[in-house]
Design an enzyme around this catalytic site. Structure first.
Site, PDB file in Angstrom:
ATOM      1  N   SER A  40     -28.402  33.388 -17.805  1.00 29.69           N
ATOM      2  CA  SER A  40     -28.698  34.748 -18.258  1.00 29.69           C
ATOM      3  C   SER A  40     -29.637  35.497 -17.323  1.00 29.69           C
ATOM      4  O   SER A  40     -30.125  36.572 -17.667  1.00 29.69           O
ATOM      5  CB  SER A  40     -29.313  34.711 -19.667  1.00 29.69           C
ATOM      6  OG  SER A  40     -28.404  34.176 -20.597  1.00 29.69           O
ATOM      7  N   ARG A  99     -42.517  21.368 -35.979  1.00 26.67           N
ATOM      8  CA  ARG A  99     -42.939  21.678 -37.356  1.00 26.67           C
ATOM      9  C   ARG A  99     -43.575  20.504 -38.077  1.00 26.67           C
ATOM     10  O   ARG A  99     -44.396  20.691 -38.962  1.00 26.67           O
ATOM     11  CB  ARG A  99     -41.728  22.166 -38.163  1.00 26.67           C
ATOM     12  CG  ARG A  99     -41.178  23.495 -37.707  1.00 26.67           C
ATOM     13  CD  ARG A  99     -39.900  23.825 -38.446  1.00 26.67           C
ATOM     14  NE  ARG A  99     -39.262  25.023 -37.919  1.00 26.67           N
ATOM     15  CZ  ARG A  99     -37.993  25.332 -38.089  1.00 26.67           C
ATOM     16  NH1 ARG A  99     -37.208  24.516 -38.799  1.00 26.67           N
ATOM     17  NH2 ARG A  99     -37.489  26.428 -37.569  1.00 26.67           N
ATOM     18  N   CYS A 130     -35.988  29.286 -41.524  1.00 25.34           N
ATOM     19  CA  CYS A 130     -35.793  30.605 -42.124  1.00 25.34           C
ATOM     20  C   CYS A 130     -35.727  30.552 -43.647  1.00 25.34           C
ATOM     21  O   CYS A 130     -36.301  31.397 -44.336  1.00 25.34           O
ATOM     22  CB  CYS A 130     -34.543  31.262 -41.554  1.00 25.34           C
ATOM     23  SG  CYS A 130     -33.102  30.189 -41.489  1.00 25.34           S
ATOM     24  N   HIS A 242     -30.515  35.673 -45.923  1.00 29.29           N
ATOM     25  CA  HIS A 242     -30.376  34.479 -46.755  1.00 29.29           C
ATOM     26  C   HIS A 242     -30.787  34.817 -48.187  1.00 29.29           C
ATOM     27  O   HIS A 242     -31.761  35.541 -48.414  1.00 29.29           O
ATOM     28  CB  HIS A 242     -31.292  33.350 -46.257  1.00 29.29           C
ATOM     29  CG  HIS A 242     -30.876  32.756 -44.955  1.00 29.29           C
ATOM     30  ND1 HIS A 242     -29.690  33.034 -44.329  1.00 29.29           N
ATOM     31  CD2 HIS A 242     -31.526  31.859 -44.149  1.00 29.29           C
ATOM     32  CE1 HIS A 242     -29.613  32.342 -43.197  1.00 29.29           C
ATOM     33  NE2 HIS A 242     -30.700  31.628 -43.072  1.00 29.29           N
TER      34      HIS A 242
END
Length: 344
Positions: A40, A99, A130, A242
């Site tokens: 990219s 996490r 999320c 969500h």
């Protein structure tokens, strides 16, 4: 003097949203740098009215950069976050890589901003999954009032949580159904158009998926290790946002009216709860918004001190990019970080 911010994974869904939110919220950045992988390099991304050309992560020097917003996946973060942190740049990582490390704070600012203390051990801060982020925003004020014992949650998660390829697959499959073409399945284990898939991430030995395990473990780390939680995570043919159906058992009594009033005053929450057709929020309405919307608050009479509710949030924003930027803002608010150029 403002901050210098690098966004890693700037061409992805979440990376682009991070750039949008930095500009929307007028984050105090003197310079924002877009970083990406070799494929990219030179790609252009928008930052307000500016166009940024992506630079190569491998050759970028982080020594004069204050904050790195990382959204390039777990393997990239595992390799690069410690290197970046060692150069004195604070990494806020959106993957699952850090996490569950006891030395790494896992932060939702409205819920556990105090846990930021000690982030300098590794210069890494983790952003939660999320589906977890929106859940704990809704649970925190209720937990403070009546103490949560147990949570049962079923999620209805949009395809954007699985990336741009997943969004493209929903679009192409939907089109194929309408024009009677063959439906091709690449990203998902089964067709997603006009269908539901009760699997997100891989299966674990106990029959839960990793997405469900993440919700259990992360809620305990962010909110309270004593909370018992079970989850069923389902992918639905929705592009963004969500939704979650949540049943909560409390230690102390709490009425639906009390819950509504508490949530109306809670940071990050917006209650839309009318007992009439359309008196609730859907994923379509939450897309592009910052709040965690809460609707259909009612008694769960199957347990003592029980409530049920529905919550919806834009997973690319509060579930990822917005929460990341809010963590950076919280560091500044608490005076835990200052620009390197100013410090010099």
């Amino acid at each position: 003097m403002g901050f210098k911010v690098a966004v890693v994974g700037a061409t992805g869904n979440v990376g682009r949203e991070m750039l949008n939110i930095l500009e929307e919220r007028r984050f105090p950045a003197d310079e924002v740098v877009a970083l990406a992988s070799s494929r990219s390099i030179g790609a252009e991304v928008s930052y307000g009215d500016k166009t940024l050309k992506c630079r190569h992560l491998d050759t970028y020097d982080f020594r004069d950069t204050d904050l790195c917003l990382m959204s390039a996946g777990g393997s990239v973060s595992k390799e690069w976050s410690p290197k970046i942190g060692a150069q004195g740049c604070v990494v806020i990582d959106n993957s699952s890589a850090w996490r569950y490390d006891s030395d790494i704070p896992l932060i939702v600012p409205e819920v556990n901003g105090d846990a930021l203390v000690g982030f300098r051990k590794r210069n890494i801060i983790a952003n939660p999954n999320c589906s977890t982020a929106q859940l704990v925003v809704a649970l925190k004020p209720l937990h403070d009032f009546a103490k949560i014992l147990r949570v049962v949650v079923s999620t209805y998660q949009s395809v954007s949580g699985a990336g741009k390829e997943a969004m493209d697959e929903l679009f192409s499959q939907t089109r194929a159904v309408f024009v009677s073409d063959a439906v091709e399945t690449k990203k998902f284990p089964k067709r997603i158009a006009f269908n539901l898939i009760p699997q997100i991430d891989v299966f674990m030995e106990d029959g839960y998926t990793k997405e469900e395990w993440k919700m259990m473990v992360e809620t305990k780390k962010i909110l309270d290790p004593k909370i018992k939680l079970t989850a069923t995570c389902v992918r639905v043919p929705v592009f963004i946002s969500h939704s979650e159906s949540v049943n909560v058992e409390f230690e102390r009594p709490i009425t639906p009216d009390e819950a509504r009033n508490i949530l109306r005053d809670a940071p990050g929450c917006l209650v839309i709860d009318k007992h009439e057709p359309g008196g609730y929020i859907t994923p379509h309405e939450a897309a592009g918004e910052d709040a965690t919307y809460i609707s259909r608050i009612r008694e769960d009479a199957t347990v003592e001190n029980g409530l049920a509710f529905w919550c919806v949030s834009d997973n690319l924003r509060k579930g990822a990019a917005l929460n990341t930027v809010q963590i950076a803002e919280e560091l500044i608010k608490r005076k835990l970080i200052e620009p390197k150029l100013k410090a010099a």
